[in-house]
Design a protein around this motif. Sequence first.
Motif, PDB file in Angstrom:
ATOM      1  N   GLY A   3     -19.074  53.823   6.208  1.00 30.70           N
ATOM      2  CA  GLY A   3     -20.043  53.322   7.165  1.00 30.70           C
ATOM      3  C   GLY A   3     -20.856  52.124   6.712  1.00 30.70           C
ATOM      4  O   GLY A   3     -21.850  51.777   7.354  1.00 30.70           O
ATOM      5  N   LEU A   4     -20.450  51.459   5.632  1.00 28.82           N
ATOM      6  CA  LEU A   4     -21.171  50.276   5.177  1.00 28.82           C
ATOM      7  C   LEU A   4     -20.698  49.042   5.928  1.00 28.82           C
ATOM      8  O   LEU A   4     -19.522  48.939   6.322  1.00 28.82           O
ATOM      9  N   LYS A   5     -21.600  48.095   6.131  1.00 23.49           N
ATOM     10  CA  LYS A   5     -21.184  46.760   6.549  1.00 23.49           C
ATOM     11  C   LYS A   5     -20.602  46.091   5.311  1.00 23.49           C
ATOM     12  O   LYS A   5     -21.190  46.117   4.233  1.00 23.49           O
ATOM     13  N   ARG A   6     -19.440  45.485   5.457  1.00 18.90           N
ATOM     14  CA  ARG A   6     -18.751  44.941   4.302  1.00 18.90           C
ATOM     15  C   ARG A   6     -18.357  43.494   4.523  1.00 18.90           C
ATOM     16  O   ARG A   6     -18.149  43.042   5.659  1.00 18.90           O
ATOM     17  N   GLY A   7     -18.271  42.780   3.434  1.00 22.96           N
ATOM     18  CA  GLY A   7     -17.805  41.413   3.458  1.00 22.96           C
ATOM     19  C   GLY A   7     -17.027  41.148   2.186  1.00 22.96           C
ATOM     20  O   GLY A   7     -17.112  41.924   1.224  1.00 22.96           O
ATOM     21  N   ALA A   8     -16.263  40.062   2.163  1.00 22.01           N
ATOM     22  CA  ALA A   8     -15.443  39.728   0.995  1.00 22.01           C
ATOM     23  C   ALA A   8     -15.918  38.421   0.387  1.00 22.01           C
ATOM     24  O   ALA A   8     -16.380  37.530   1.093  1.00 22.01           O
ATOM     25  N   TYR A   9     -15.794  38.321  -0.950  1.00 20.50           N
ATOM     26  CA  TYR A   9     -16.166  37.060  -1.590  1.00 20.50           C
ATOM     27  C   TYR A   9     -15.052  36.526  -2.480  1.00 20.50           C
ATOM     28  O   TYR A   9     -14.212  37.276  -2.980  1.00 20.50           O
ATOM     29  N   HIS A  10     -15.085  35.215  -2.655  1.00 22.08           N
ATOM     30  CA  HIS A  10     -14.083  34.496  -3.437  1.00 22.08           C
ATOM     31  C   HIS A  10     -14.765  33.751  -4.576  1.00 22.08           C
ATOM     32  O   HIS A  10     -15.718  33.003  -4.356  1.00 22.08           O
ATOM     33  N   PHE A  11     -14.274  33.946  -5.793  1.00 23.47           N
ATOM     34  CA  PHE A  11     -14.774  33.194  -6.935  1.00 23.47           C
ATOM     35  C   PHE A  11     -14.029  31.862  -6.983  1.00 23.47           C
ATOM     36  O   PHE A  11     -12.818  31.826  -7.185  1.00 23.47           O
ATOM     37  N   PHE A  12     -14.789  30.777  -6.797  1.00 23.56           N
ATOM     38  CA  PHE A  12     -14.141  29.465  -6.709  1.00 23.56           C
ATOM     39  C   PHE A  12     -13.744  28.967  -8.095  1.00 23.56           C
ATOM     40  O   PHE A  12     -14.509  29.050  -9.048  1.00 23.56           O
ATOM     41  N   TYR A  13     -12.536  28.435  -8.165  1.00 17.69           N
ATOM     42  CA  TYR A  13     -11.917  28.021  -9.417  1.00 17.69           C
ATOM     43  C   TYR A  13     -11.722  26.512  -9.379  1.00 17.69           C
ATOM     44  O   TYR A  13     -10.980  25.990  -8.545  1.00 17.69           O
ATOM     45  N   TRP A  14     -12.379  25.781 -10.267  1.00 17.94           N
ATOM     46  CA  TRP A  14     -12.424  24.324 -10.167  1.00 17.94           C
ATOM     47  C   TRP A  14     -11.136  23.639 -10.582  1.00 17.94           C
ATOM     48  O   TRP A  14     -10.994  22.425 -10.402  1.00 17.94           O
ATOM     49  N   CYS A  15     -10.172  24.391 -11.129  1.00 16.56           N
ATOM     50  CA  CYS A  15      -8.883  23.812 -11.511  1.00 16.56           C
ATOM     51  C   CYS A  15      -7.802  24.019 -10.453  1.00 16.56           C
ATOM     52  O   CYS A  15      -6.628  23.798 -10.714  1.00 16.56           O
ATOM     53  N   ARG A  27      -8.841  39.578   9.007  1.00 19.62           N
ATOM     54  CA  ARG A  27      -9.793  38.987   9.950  1.00 19.62           C
ATOM     55  C   ARG A  27     -10.353  40.108  10.817  1.00 19.62           C
ATOM     56  O   ARG A  27      -9.731  40.562  11.760  1.00 19.62           O
ATOM     57  N   ASP A  28     -11.553  40.556  10.474  1.00 19.47           N
ATOM     58  CA  ASP A  28     -12.191  41.694  11.123  1.00 19.47           C
ATOM     59  C   ASP A  28     -13.499  41.218  11.742  1.00 19.47           C
ATOM     60  O   ASP A  28     -14.413  40.791  11.028  1.00 19.47           O
ATOM     61  N   PRO A  29     -13.647  41.287  13.085  1.00 16.65           N
ATOM     62  CA  PRO A  29     -14.870  40.801  13.729  1.00 16.65           C
ATOM     63  C   PRO A  29     -16.114  41.584  13.324  1.00 16.65           C
ATOM     64  O   PRO A  29     -17.236  41.114  13.509  1.00 16.65           O
ATOM     65  N   ASP A  30     -15.925  42.787  12.765  1.00 16.15           N
ATOM     66  CA  ASP A  30     -17.060  43.608  12.352  1.00 16.15           C
ATOM     67  C   ASP A  30     -17.508  43.298  10.921  1.00 16.15           C
ATOM     68  O   ASP A  30     -18.533  43.776  10.468  1.00 16.15           O
ATOM     69  N   ALA A  31     -16.736  42.477  10.211  1.00 17.83           N
ATOM     70  CA  ALA A  31     -17.062  42.173   8.818  1.00 17.83           C
ATOM     71  C   ALA A  31     -18.174  41.136   8.729  1.00 17.83           C
ATOM     72  O   ALA A  31     -18.391  40.336   9.647  1.00 17.83           O
ATOM     73  N   LEU A  32     -18.867  41.137   7.594  1.00 20.11           N
ATOM     74  CA  LEU A  32     -19.870  40.115   7.322  1.00 20.11           C
ATOM     75  C   LEU A  32     -19.171  38.794   7.029  1.00 20.11           C
ATOM     76  O   LEU A  32     -17.981  38.768   6.706  1.00 20.11           O
ATOM     77  N   PRO A  33     -19.872  37.681   7.147  1.00 21.62           N
ATOM     78  CA  PRO A  33     -19.241  36.381   6.870  1.00 21.62           C
ATOM     79  C   PRO A  33     -18.672  36.333   5.459  1.00 21.62           C
ATOM     80  O   PRO A  33     -19.229  36.938   4.534  1.00 21.62           O
ATOM     81  N   PRO A  34     -17.565  35.618   5.251  1.00 22.43           N
ATOM     82  CA  PRO A  34     -17.006  35.494   3.906  1.00 22.43           C
ATOM     83  C   PRO A  34     -17.947  34.711   3.004  1.00 22.43           C
ATOM     84  O   PRO A  34     -18.784  33.938   3.474  1.00 22.43           O
ATOM     85  N   VAL A  35     -17.795  34.913   1.697  1.00 23.36           N
ATOM     86  CA  VAL A  35     -18.659  34.263   0.707  1.00 23.36           C
ATOM     87  C   VAL A  35     -17.838  33.434  -0.261  1.00 23.36           C
ATOM     88  O   VAL A  35     -16.781  33.863  -0.720  1.00 23.36           O
ATOM     89  N   ILE A  36     -18.336  32.238  -0.584  1.00 20.74           N
ATOM     90  CA  ILE A  36     -17.788  31.426  -1.657  1.00 20.74           C
ATOM     91  C   ILE A  36     -18.754  31.513  -2.830  1.00 20.74           C
ATOM     92  O   ILE A  36     -19.933  31.184  -2.703  1.00 20.74           O
ATOM     93  N   ASP A  37     -18.268  31.993  -3.962  1.00 25.62           N
ATOM     94  CA  ASP A  37     -19.067  32.168  -5.174  1.00 25.62           C
ATOM     95  C   ASP A  37     -18.856  30.939  -6.054  1.00 25.62           C
ATOM     96  O   ASP A  37     -17.774  30.734  -6.606  1.00 25.62           O
ATOM     97  N   VAL A  38     -19.890  30.115  -6.194  1.00 26.93           N
ATOM     98  CA  VAL A  38     -19.801  28.903  -7.006  1.00 26.93           C
ATOM     99  C   VAL A  38     -20.829  28.983  -8.132  1.00 26.93           C
ATOM    100  O   VAL A  38     -22.019  29.107  -7.883  1.00 26.93           O
ATOM    101  N   GLU A  39     -20.344  28.919  -9.353  1.00 25.89           N
ATOM    102  CA  GLU A  39     -21.202  29.034 -10.523  1.00 25.89           C
ATOM    103  C   GLU A  39     -20.435  28.587 -11.757  1.00 25.89           C
ATOM    104  O   GLU A  39     -19.229  28.359 -11.710  1.00 25.89           O
ATOM    105  N   TYR A  40     -21.156  28.468 -12.864  1.00 30.20           N
ATOM    106  CA  TYR A  40     -20.513  28.213 -14.149  1.00 30.20           C
ATOM    107  C   TYR A  40     -20.119  29.557 -14.747  1.00 30.20           C
ATOM    108  O   TYR A  40     -20.823  30.554 -14.600  1.00 30.20           O
ATOM    109  N   ASN A  41     -18.966  29.590 -15.431  1.00 33.22           N
ATOM    110  CA  ASN A  41     -18.501  30.828 -16.045  1.00 33.22           C
ATOM    111  C   ASN A  41     -17.861  30.501 -17.383  1.00 33.22           C
ATOM    112  O   ASN A  41     -16.781  29.916 -17.443  1.00 33.22           O
TER     113      ASN A  41
END
Length: 344
Positions: A190-202, A218-232
């Motif tokens: 019963g959680l609202k869920r969304g997916a995220y992507h770790f962005f890879y600069w190469c 592609r689920d209309p009930d899902a939260l907006p997708p996320v792009i994860d941008v950071e240094y790692n």
Amino acid sequence: MRFSVLPAILSACLAFTGCTSGSPDRLVAGIPSAETTSSVTRSPGPVPAASIGETTPVQPDPPQEVLAWAGPVPQPEAFAPVAVTAGMPVPMERPLAELAPAEPEIMATPGPRRKIYSHKFRDAKPINFGKVSPRKYAVHGVDVSRWQGEIDWARLRTQGANFAYIKATDGGDHLDPMFKTNWRRAKEAGLKRGAYHFFYWCRTAGEQADWFIRNVPRDPDALPPVIDVEYNGESSCKRRVSRANVLEKMQVFMDKLERHYGQRPVIYTAPDFYRDNLRGEFPNHPFWLRAVAAHPSKVYPGRKWIFWQYSGSGLSHGVKGKIDLNVFHGSEQDWHAWSSPRSS
């Protein structure tokens, strides 16, 4: 003269091979990515393995602060695929002021509202945030990846996880081996869920967008997708691209996801990356900000936000080890309005 051509040959070879986030052998073997966000601690115990051979067909903070509503983007009728040229940015269809009213409206015919559970999380490294404590926010949630192992989603929800962002992909060929399981079980609990992507600069932005689309339904009930941008520092890709290149890559990736899912992606970032690349950029996109020592208003002055990741050392029944904790910027009513299924 004979030796003078050697550097040119080596340069040509390097240019041809390019920079990749993983070899085809890793993809076929189902070896999970070594990438993690800086906020996720690897579990000391064994991590469940899963085949990635199957893929889904493409088919209250102080009231004076302004909420960072991203608003819905009209979807193609019946989720019909839209042809997009990889790597080509698309213009914003409407300004943020039109997409998101100051007071977000609840849908005229909203679906059943999920119960909001109060915050019961603990923290291995608690921080005193003073008057702007995360506890003052109405809606809490988590983000997870393979490093959390097997999760008791039903129990986690009752502890205060009203939403969950789930690690799906990184780079152009890595799928989190727990994504499909977590994606299914979070919804069942019963959680609202969304997916995220770790962005890879190469990798190119188009490749990464295609990989995410291939693996995230592609689920209309899902939260907006996320792009994860950071240094790692743990990444095998050590490239530090220019600010202009960062912004271009992000725009291409986000535009392609927005066309496919009908929702404007959320940008997750950390203080150092934001300072170097994102300050003042993407005013029409919702931000998810990591700030584990102070309120986002102090760490990211002037930036509107929709999610605040306030801890990477959370503790909760239903999860072994630590978990990232987050809050939504708004009231329960704001949450129901913002997270309602998008409609055209």
